[in-house]
Design a protein around this motif. Structure first.
Motif, PDB file in Angstrom:
ATOM      1  N   LEU A  83     -40.649  -5.282 -40.886  1.00 38.99           N
ATOM      2  CA  LEU A  83     -41.701  -5.470 -40.919  1.00 38.99           C
ATOM      3  C   LEU A  83     -42.796  -4.763 -40.100  1.00 38.99           C
ATOM      4  O   LEU A  83     -42.205  -3.598 -39.173  1.00 38.99           O
ATOM      5  N   VAL A  84     -44.569  -4.493 -40.670  1.00 39.26           N
ATOM      6  CA  VAL A  84     -44.838  -3.591 -40.612  1.00 39.26           C
ATOM      7  C   VAL A  84     -46.445  -4.171 -39.441  1.00 39.26           C
ATOM      8  O   VAL A  84     -46.541  -4.941 -39.793  1.00 39.26           O
ATOM      9  N   ASN A  85     -46.553  -3.400 -38.177  1.00 37.80           N
ATOM     10  CA  ASN A  85     -47.352  -4.314 -37.183  1.00 37.80           C
ATOM     11  C   ASN A  85     -48.701  -3.243 -37.191  1.00 37.80           C
ATOM     12  O   ASN A  85     -47.998  -1.958 -36.619  1.00 37.80           O
ATOM     13  N   ALA A  86     -49.267  -3.354 -38.010  1.00 36.85           N
ATOM     14  CA  ALA A  86     -50.553  -2.447 -38.571  1.00 36.85           C
ATOM     15  C   ALA A  86     -51.581  -3.338 -37.242  1.00 36.85           C
ATOM     16  O   ALA A  86     -52.875  -2.275 -38.020  1.00 36.85           O
ATOM     17  N   ALA A  87     -51.848  -4.484 -37.275  1.00 37.05           N
ATOM     18  CA  ALA A  87     -53.336  -5.075 -36.506  1.00 37.05           C
ATOM     19  C   ALA A  87     -53.587  -3.859 -35.030  1.00 37.05           C
ATOM     20  O   ALA A  87     -52.333  -4.305 -35.128  1.00 37.05           O
ATOM     21  N   ILE A 136     -38.628  -2.256 -38.020  1.00 34.05           N
ATOM     22  CA  ILE A 136     -39.726  -2.424 -37.434  1.00 34.05           C
ATOM     23  C   ILE A 136     -40.737  -1.199 -38.124  1.00 34.05           C
ATOM     24  O   ILE A 136     -40.159  -0.207 -37.028  1.00 34.05           O
ATOM     25  N   VAL A 137     -42.069  -1.135 -37.932  1.00 38.26           N
ATOM     26  CA  VAL A 137     -42.364   0.067 -37.763  1.00 38.26           C
ATOM     27  C   VAL A 137     -44.040  -0.238 -37.149  1.00 38.26           C
ATOM     28  O   VAL A 137     -44.216  -1.480 -37.656  1.00 38.26           O
ATOM     29  N   ASN A 138     -44.388   0.044 -35.543  1.00 33.01           N
ATOM     30  CA  ASN A 138     -45.561   0.081 -35.285  1.00 33.01           C
ATOM     31  C   ASN A 138     -46.362   0.922 -35.834  1.00 33.01           C
ATOM     32  O   ASN A 138     -46.257   2.059 -35.075  1.00 33.01           O
ATOM     33  N   ILE A 139     -47.747   0.767 -35.988  1.00 31.36           N
ATOM     34  CA  ILE A 139     -48.838   1.703 -36.532  1.00 31.36           C
ATOM     35  C   ILE A 139     -49.724   1.611 -34.892  1.00 31.36           C
ATOM     36  O   ILE A 139     -50.058   1.383 -34.386  1.00 31.36           O
ATOM     37  N   SER A 140     -49.039   2.578 -33.804  1.00 30.70           N
ATOM     38  CA  SER A 140     -49.944   3.074 -32.261  1.00 30.70           C
ATOM     39  C   SER A 140     -51.323   3.658 -32.942  1.00 30.70           C
ATOM     40  O   SER A 140     -51.979   3.697 -33.903  1.00 30.70           O
ATOM     41  N   SER A 141     -51.196   5.251 -32.661  1.00 36.11           N
ATOM     42  CA  SER A 141     -52.622   6.122 -32.322  1.00 36.11           C
ATOM     43  C   SER A 141     -52.350   7.208 -31.430  1.00 36.11           C
ATOM     44  O   SER A 141     -51.304   7.210 -30.669  1.00 36.11           O
ATOM     45  N   GLY A 142     -52.772   8.365 -31.904  1.00 32.62           N
ATOM     46  CA  GLY A 142     -53.256   9.635 -30.928  1.00 32.62           C
ATOM     47  C   GLY A 142     -53.341   8.655 -29.769  1.00 32.62           C
ATOM     48  O   GLY A 142     -52.812   9.925 -28.632  1.00 32.62           O
ATOM     49  N   GLY A 174     -30.982  -1.084 -31.595  1.00 33.97           N
ATOM     50  CA  GLY A 174     -29.791  -0.851 -32.679  1.00 33.97           C
ATOM     51  C   GLY A 174     -28.452  -1.492 -32.595  1.00 33.97           C
ATOM     52  O   GLY A 174     -28.370  -0.990 -33.763  1.00 33.97           O
ATOM     53  N   PRO A 175     -27.973  -1.317 -31.912  1.00 33.52           N
ATOM     54  CA  PRO A 175     -26.223  -1.581 -32.109  1.00 33.52           C
ATOM     55  C   PRO A 175     -26.696  -3.492 -33.244  1.00 33.52           C
ATOM     56  O   PRO A 175     -25.778  -3.257 -33.661  1.00 33.52           O
ATOM     57  N   HIS A 176     -27.726  -4.121 -33.441  1.00 31.29           N
ATOM     58  CA  HIS A 176     -28.247  -5.183 -34.834  1.00 31.29           C
ATOM     59  C   HIS A 176     -28.358  -4.286 -35.976  1.00 31.29           C
ATOM     60  O   HIS A 176     -28.624  -5.067 -36.659  1.00 31.29           O
ATOM     61  N   GLY A 177     -28.577  -3.011 -35.929  1.00 32.84           N
ATOM     62  CA  GLY A 177     -28.517  -2.528 -37.407  1.00 32.84           C
ATOM     63  C   GLY A 177     -30.266  -2.620 -38.104  1.00 32.84           C
ATOM     64  O   GLY A 177     -30.580  -2.615 -38.787  1.00 32.84           O
ATOM     65  N   ILE A 178     -31.284  -2.995 -36.993  1.00 34.50           N
ATOM     66  CA  ILE A 178     -32.838  -2.401 -36.596  1.00 34.50           C
ATOM     67  C   ILE A 178     -33.199  -1.348 -36.396  1.00 34.50           C
ATOM     68  O   ILE A 178     -32.965  -1.548 -35.110  1.00 34.50           O
ATOM     69  N   THR A 179     -33.706  -0.704 -36.634  1.00 34.40           N
ATOM     70  CA  THR A 179     -34.395   0.301 -36.637  1.00 34.40           C
ATOM     71  C   THR A 179     -36.145   0.097 -36.290  1.00 34.40           C
ATOM     72  O   THR A 179     -36.483  -0.786 -37.074  1.00 34.40           O
ATOM     73  N   VAL A 180     -36.567   0.723 -34.782  1.00 38.96           N
ATOM     74  CA  VAL A 180     -37.824   0.350 -34.080  1.00 38.96           C
ATOM     75  C   VAL A 180     -38.749   2.145 -34.244  1.00 38.96           C
ATOM     76  O   VAL A 180     -37.822   2.695 -33.112  1.00 38.96           O
ATOM     77  N   ASN A 181     -39.466   1.790 -35.010  1.00 41.51           N
ATOM     78  CA  ASN A 181     -40.462   3.376 -34.816  1.00 41.51           C
ATOM     79  C   ASN A 181     -41.718   2.998 -34.783  1.00 41.51           C
ATOM     80  O   ASN A 181     -41.845   1.852 -35.574  1.00 41.51           O
ATOM     81  N   SER A 182     -42.573   4.394 -34.495  1.00 46.16           N
ATOM     82  CA  SER A 182     -44.156   4.175 -34.545  1.00 46.16           C
ATOM     83  C   SER A 182     -44.810   5.350 -35.496  1.00 46.16           C
ATOM     84  O   SER A 182     -44.039   6.835 -35.107  1.00 46.16           O
ATOM     85  N   PHE A 231     -40.063   6.074 -42.484  1.00 45.14           N
ATOM     86  CA  PHE A 231     -39.341   5.193 -41.309  1.00 45.14           C
ATOM     87  C   PHE A 231     -39.028   3.497 -42.353  1.00 45.14           C
ATOM     88  O   PHE A 231     -37.545   2.981 -41.263  1.00 45.14           O
ATOM     89  N   LEU A 232     -39.349   2.849 -43.175  1.00 45.77           N
ATOM     90  CA  LEU A 232     -38.764   1.853 -43.171  1.00 45.77           C
ATOM     91  C   LEU A 232     -37.522   1.925 -44.209  1.00 45.77           C
ATOM     92  O   LEU A 232     -36.998   0.657 -44.929  1.00 45.77           O
ATOM     93  N   SER A 233     -37.313   3.192 -45.046  1.00 44.68           N
ATOM     94  CA  SER A 233     -36.693   3.363 -46.171  1.00 44.68           C
ATOM     95  C   SER A 233     -35.206   2.671 -45.798  1.00 44.68           C
ATOM     96  O   SER A 233     -34.804   2.713 -43.927  1.00 44.68           O
ATOM     97  N   GLU A 234     -34.409   3.242 -46.470  1.00 49.01           N
ATOM     98  CA  GLU A 234     -32.838   3.571 -45.883  1.00 49.01           C
ATOM     99  C   GLU A 234     -32.708   4.264 -46.149  1.00 49.01           C
ATOM    100  O   GLU A 234     -31.438   4.888 -44.654  1.00 49.01           O
ATOM    101  N   GLN A 235     -33.301   5.925 -46.410  1.00 48.01           N
ATOM    102  CA  GLN A 235     -32.736   7.470 -45.502  1.00 48.01           C
ATOM    103  C   GLN A 235     -33.354   7.361 -43.809  1.00 48.01           C
ATOM    104  O   GLN A 235     -32.563   8.241 -43.411  1.00 48.01           O
TER     105      GLN A 235
END
Length: 251
Positions: A83-87, A136-142, A174-182, A231-235
């Motif tokens: 999921l990419v929240n870019a809106a 999950i990746v959130n597109i935030s901003s400076g 995190g405990p559910h195997g879900i990462t969230v970054n921005s 951020f979305l990758s397996e790596q």
């Protein structure tokens, strides 16, 4: 490092143009089955045709709309991995003194930049938790890390809130195997609003802005897409709660 998303299902919001479209294109090129969502019906349809993706027209500022979109994707695909929240954006507003800001102006910017990310993450959580996997990746901003160049109080506040939401959800999921970054972009001429902002600076202001960037250039939507794909990758499975400034060193 080769990043692939074969057999992964992705949803990218704000994908009719600019950063969202660039992220969707990179995901599609890397093998993901991509769903695009945007308020701009013509724009999201054109992007979907160009990318071989699925288009959804939606105003995601309500929990009902977010759940309907996620349910539609789950019904078609049986899963939602990315999921990419870019809106987001300024909703046509310009910087003004605080005394001139109406409640509706304030709430419109928060709905676009924070509410949609929260409601979509909420809607996606059950399926991701059941699968034991999610990105999950959130597109935030400076503008979420310092005062905004736009001068818009609601935009700076909303992007700061999105950074906070990213960190909180990273802890919860995190405990559910879900990462969230921005990813926090610097100035990118990615849509009509940023083009108008760029023109408003005039030649001198444009020169000062570029001279304040270490790389002496503005960013591109593809710069933001490349960071998002990591951020979305397996790596990036052991990377969560992080805010990555992609701004040519300005920060």
């Amino acid at each position: 490092m080769q990043i692939r998303f074969d057999d992964r299902v992705a949803l990218v919001t704000g994908a009719a143009q600019g950063i969202g479209r660039a992220i969707a294109a990179a995901l599609a090129q890397a093998g993901a089955r991509v769903h695009l969502a945007d308020l701009d019906a013509d724009g999201v349809a054109a992007s979907a045709r160009a990318l071989g993706a699925s288009a959804h027209v939606a105003d995601l500022g309500s929990p009902e709309a977010a759940k309907e979109l996620v349910d539609t994707i789950l019904a078609a695909e049986g899963r939602l991995d990315l999921l990419v929240n870019a809106a987001g954006g300024v909703r046509g507003q310009v910087g003004r003194p605080i005394e001139e800001i109406s409640e509706s102006d304030w709430r419109a910017v928060f709905a676009a930049n924070v509410d949609a990310a929260f409601f979509l993450s909420q809607a996606a959580a059950p399926a991701m938790k059941q699968a034991g996997y999610g990105r999950i990746v959130n597109i935030s901003s400076g503008a979420g890390l310092r005062p905004s160049l736009t001068g818009i109080q609601a935009y700076a506040s909303a992007k700061h809130a999105l950074v906070g939401l990213t960190r909180q959800l990273a802890w919860e999921f995190g405990p559910h195997g879900i990462t969230v970054n921005s990813v926090a972009p610097g100035f990118v001429r990615s849509n009509p609003a940023t083009e108008r902002q760029w023109e408003s600076y005039g030649p001198d202001g444009q020169k000062r802005l570029i001279e304040g960037i270490h790389t002496r250039r503005l960013g591109t939507p593809e710069d933001i897409a490349h960071a998002s794909l990591f951020f979305l990758s397996e790596q990036a499975g052991w990377v969560t709660g992080q805010i990555l400034s992609v701004d040519g060193g300005r920060s």
